[in-house]
Design a protein around this motif. Structure first.
Motif, PDB file in Angstrom:
ATOM      1  N   GLY A  89       0.825  -1.200   0.000  1.00 54.04           N
ATOM      2  CA  GLY A  89       0.000   0.000   0.000  1.00 54.04           C
ATOM      3  C   GLY A  89       0.855   1.243   0.000  1.00 54.04           C
ATOM      4  N   VAL A  90       0.180   2.382  -0.117  1.00 49.80           N
ATOM      5  CA  VAL A  90       0.852   3.670  -0.086  1.00 49.80           C
ATOM      6  C   VAL A  90       0.036   4.588   0.809  1.00 49.80           C
ATOM      7  N   VAL A  91       0.705   5.265   1.724  1.00 50.58           N
ATOM      8  CA  VAL A  91       0.065   6.272   2.559  1.00 50.58           C
ATOM      9  C   VAL A  91       0.413   7.628   1.964  1.00 50.58           C
ATOM     10  N   THR A  92      -0.615   8.406   1.671  1.00 50.15           N
ATOM     11  CA  THR A  92      -0.403   9.751   1.151  1.00 50.15           C
ATOM     12  C   THR A  92      -0.657  10.744   2.269  1.00 50.15           C
ATOM     13  N   VAL A  93       0.301  11.635   2.469  1.00 43.73           N
ATOM     14  CA  VAL A  93       0.204  12.645   3.510  1.00 43.73           C
ATOM     15  C   VAL A  93      -0.006  13.999   2.838  1.00 43.73           C
ATOM     16  N   LYS A  94      -1.125  14.649   3.153  1.00 43.80           N
ATOM     17  CA  LYS A  94      -1.446  15.988   2.638  1.00 43.80           C
ATOM     18  C   LYS A  94      -1.346  16.069   1.116  1.00 43.80           C
ATOM     19  N   ASP A  95      -1.779  15.041   0.415  1.00 41.96           N
ATOM     20  CA  ASP A  95      -1.804  14.986  -1.051  1.00 41.96           C
ATOM     21  C   ASP A  95      -0.461  15.278  -1.712  1.00 41.96           C
ATOM     22  N   LYS A  96       0.642  15.076  -1.008  1.00 48.57           N
ATOM     23  CA  LYS A  96       1.928  15.344  -1.646  1.00 48.57           C
ATOM     24  C   LYS A  96       2.998  14.300  -1.355  1.00 48.57           C
ATOM     25  N   GLU A  97       3.047  13.747  -0.186  1.00 47.55           N
ATOM     26  CA  GLU A  97       4.109  12.809   0.177  1.00 47.55           C
ATOM     27  C   GLU A  97       3.561  11.383   0.201  1.00 47.55           C
ATOM     28  N   ASP A  98       4.166  10.500  -0.596  1.00 45.56           N
ATOM     29  CA  ASP A  98       3.778   9.087  -0.619  1.00 45.56           C
ATOM     30  C   ASP A  98       4.774   8.267   0.190  1.00 45.56           C
ATOM     31  N   VAL A  99       4.258   7.488   1.146  1.00 44.23           N
ATOM     32  CA  VAL A  99       5.091   6.638   1.992  1.00 44.23           C
ATOM     33  C   VAL A  99       4.642   5.197   1.777  1.00 44.23           C
ATOM     34  N   PRO A 100       5.513   4.318   1.267  1.00 48.18           N
ATOM     35  CA  PRO A 100       5.125   2.924   1.059  1.00 48.18           C
ATOM     36  C   PRO A 100       4.882   2.208   2.390  1.00 48.18           C
ATOM     37  N   CYS A 101       3.931   1.276   2.360  1.00 51.02           N
ATOM     38  CA  CYS A 101       3.604   0.508   3.566  1.00 51.02           C
ATOM     39  C   CYS A 101       3.107  -0.873   3.182  1.00 51.02           C
ATOM     40  N   VAL A 102       2.949  -1.709   4.182  1.00 47.33           N
ATOM     41  CA  VAL A 102       2.347  -3.036   4.016  1.00 47.33           C
ATOM     42  C   VAL A 102       1.105  -3.061   4.892  1.00 47.33           C
ATOM     43  N   VAL A 103      -0.030  -3.431   4.308  1.00 41.64           N
ATOM     44  CA  VAL A 103      -1.288  -3.535   5.052  1.00 41.64           C
ATOM     45  C   VAL A 103      -1.310  -4.925   5.675  1.00 41.64           C
ATOM     46  N   ARG A 104      -1.328  -4.980   7.012  1.00 45.07           N
ATOM     47  CA  ARG A 104      -1.255  -6.255   7.729  1.00 45.07           C
ATOM     48  C   ARG A 104      -2.624  -6.789   8.124  1.00 45.07           C
ATOM     49  N   ASP A 105      -3.540  -5.907   8.536  1.00 45.78           N
ATOM     50  CA  ASP A 105      -4.917  -6.285   8.881  1.00 45.78           C
ATOM     51  C   ASP A 105      -5.832  -5.272   8.214  1.00 45.78           C
ATOM     52  N   LEU A 106      -7.022  -5.742   7.816  1.00 43.58           N
ATOM     53  CA  LEU A 106      -7.965  -4.857   7.143  1.00 43.58           C
ATOM     54  C   LEU A 106      -9.386  -5.212   7.566  1.00 43.58           C
ATOM     55  N   SER A 107     -10.179  -4.184   7.863  1.00 44.31           N
ATOM     56  CA  SER A 107     -11.603  -4.380   8.158  1.00 44.31           C
ATOM     57  C   SER A 107     -12.374  -3.248   7.491  1.00 44.31           C
ATOM     58  N   LYS A 108     -13.685  -3.254   7.641  1.00 46.64           N
ATOM     59  CA  LYS A 108     -14.492  -2.183   7.065  1.00 46.64           C
ATOM     60  C   LYS A 108     -14.221  -0.843   7.738  1.00 46.64           C
ATOM     61  N   SER A 109     -13.797  -0.891   9.008  1.00 41.48           N
ATOM     62  CA  SER A 109     -13.641   0.352   9.757  1.00 41.48           C
ATOM     63  C   SER A 109     -12.192   0.805   9.949  1.00 41.48           C
ATOM     64  N   ARG A 118      -1.665  13.178  11.477  1.00 34.04           N
ATOM     65  CA  ARG A 118      -2.789  12.435  12.050  1.00 34.04           C
ATOM     66  C   ARG A 118      -3.731  11.913  10.964  1.00 34.04           C
ATOM     67  N   TYR A 119      -3.967  12.719   9.923  1.00 35.78           N
ATOM     68  CA  TYR A 119      -4.903  12.346   8.862  1.00 35.78           C
ATOM     69  C   TYR A 119      -4.137  12.027   7.588  1.00 35.78           C
ATOM     70  N   ILE A 120      -4.434  10.870   7.020  1.00 37.37           N
ATOM     71  CA  ILE A 120      -3.720  10.387   5.839  1.00 37.37           C
ATOM     72  C   ILE A 120      -4.727   9.749   4.876  1.00 37.37           C
ATOM     73  N   THR A 121      -4.239   9.345   3.706  1.00 40.37           N
ATOM     74  CA  THR A 121      -5.027   8.552   2.761  1.00 40.37           C
ATOM     75  C   THR A 121      -4.282   7.254   2.518  1.00 40.37           C
ATOM     76  N   LEU A 122      -4.975   6.126   2.647  1.00 40.19           N
ATOM     77  CA  LEU A 122      -4.387   4.809   2.394  1.00 40.19           C
ATOM     78  C   LEU A 122      -4.842   4.358   1.011  1.00 40.19           C
ATOM     79  N   ARG A 123      -3.874   3.963   0.176  1.00 37.14           N
ATOM     80  CA  ARG A 123      -4.181   3.468  -1.159  1.00 37.14           C
ATOM     81  C   ARG A 123      -3.569   2.098  -1.374  1.00 37.14           C
ATOM     82  N   MET A 124      -4.329   1.259  -2.042  1.00 30.31           N
ATOM     83  CA  MET A 124      -3.800   0.002  -2.572  1.00 30.31           C
ATOM     84  C   MET A 124      -4.206   0.014  -4.036  1.00 30.31           C
ATOM     85  N   ASP A 125      -3.331   0.554  -4.881  1.00 24.90           N
ATOM     86  CA  ASP A 125      -3.666   0.805  -6.280  1.00 24.90           C
ATOM     87  C   ASP A 125      -4.027  -0.461  -7.039  1.00 24.90           C
ATOM     88  N   HIS A 126      -3.365  -1.569  -6.762  1.00 27.62           N
ATOM     89  CA  HIS A 126      -3.637  -2.826  -7.462  1.00 27.62           C
ATOM     90  C   HIS A 126      -5.067  -3.338  -7.199  1.00 27.62           C
TER      91      HIS A 126
END
Length: 123
Positions: A57-77, A91-99
């Motif tokens: 995955g990729v965490v986007t911070v303030k629509d400018k900085e992309d930080v790669p990550c691995v999603v280990r657990d996932l739920s609806k919430s 504190r506030y980010i966007t999580l993306r899994m482009d694939h």
């Protein structure tokens, strides 16, 4: 003779030694295991069921900085992620899994080292 004064002595004949109580009130390992389970239920207060994953995955911070990550657990919430290169100080980010076509705005609710817990925000 100081040594004899503090050495262990058997109880007098006819007197039963006191029985030692265990930490779990005499119930032994079973009670300790039940205690661990109850504690885990109090800690684990998730509303939604989570699934273990291992997705890039990729965490986007303030629509400018992309930080790669691995999603280990996932739920609806929410999700539990591990940053690949460090951590994020926002504190506030966007999580993306482009694939997978996945994109969610989230709040970082806890962070310990490279690992973080996310709560998805209502869109």
């Amino acid at each position: 003779m100081l040594f004899q004064r503090f050495s262990f002595q058997a109880p007098p004949q006819g007197v039963k030694p006191r029985r030692q109580r265990s930490v779990a009130g005499g119930m032994g390992a079973a009670a300790i295991e039940l205690g661990k389970e109850a504690i885990q239920q109090l800690i684990d207060r998730r509303v939604e069921e989570r699934k273990a994953t291992f997705r890039a995955g990729v965490v986007t911070v303030k629509d400018k900085e992309d930080v790669p990550c691995v999603v280990r657990d996932l739920s609806k919430s929410g999700a539990r992620i591990m940053f690949e290169g460090g951590s994020v100080n926002e504190r506030y980010i966007t999580l993306r899994m482009d694939h997978a076509g996945f994109r969610k705005d989230a709040e970082i609710v806890w962070q310990k080292g490279r690992e973080a817990g996310l709560k998805f925000r209502k869109s």
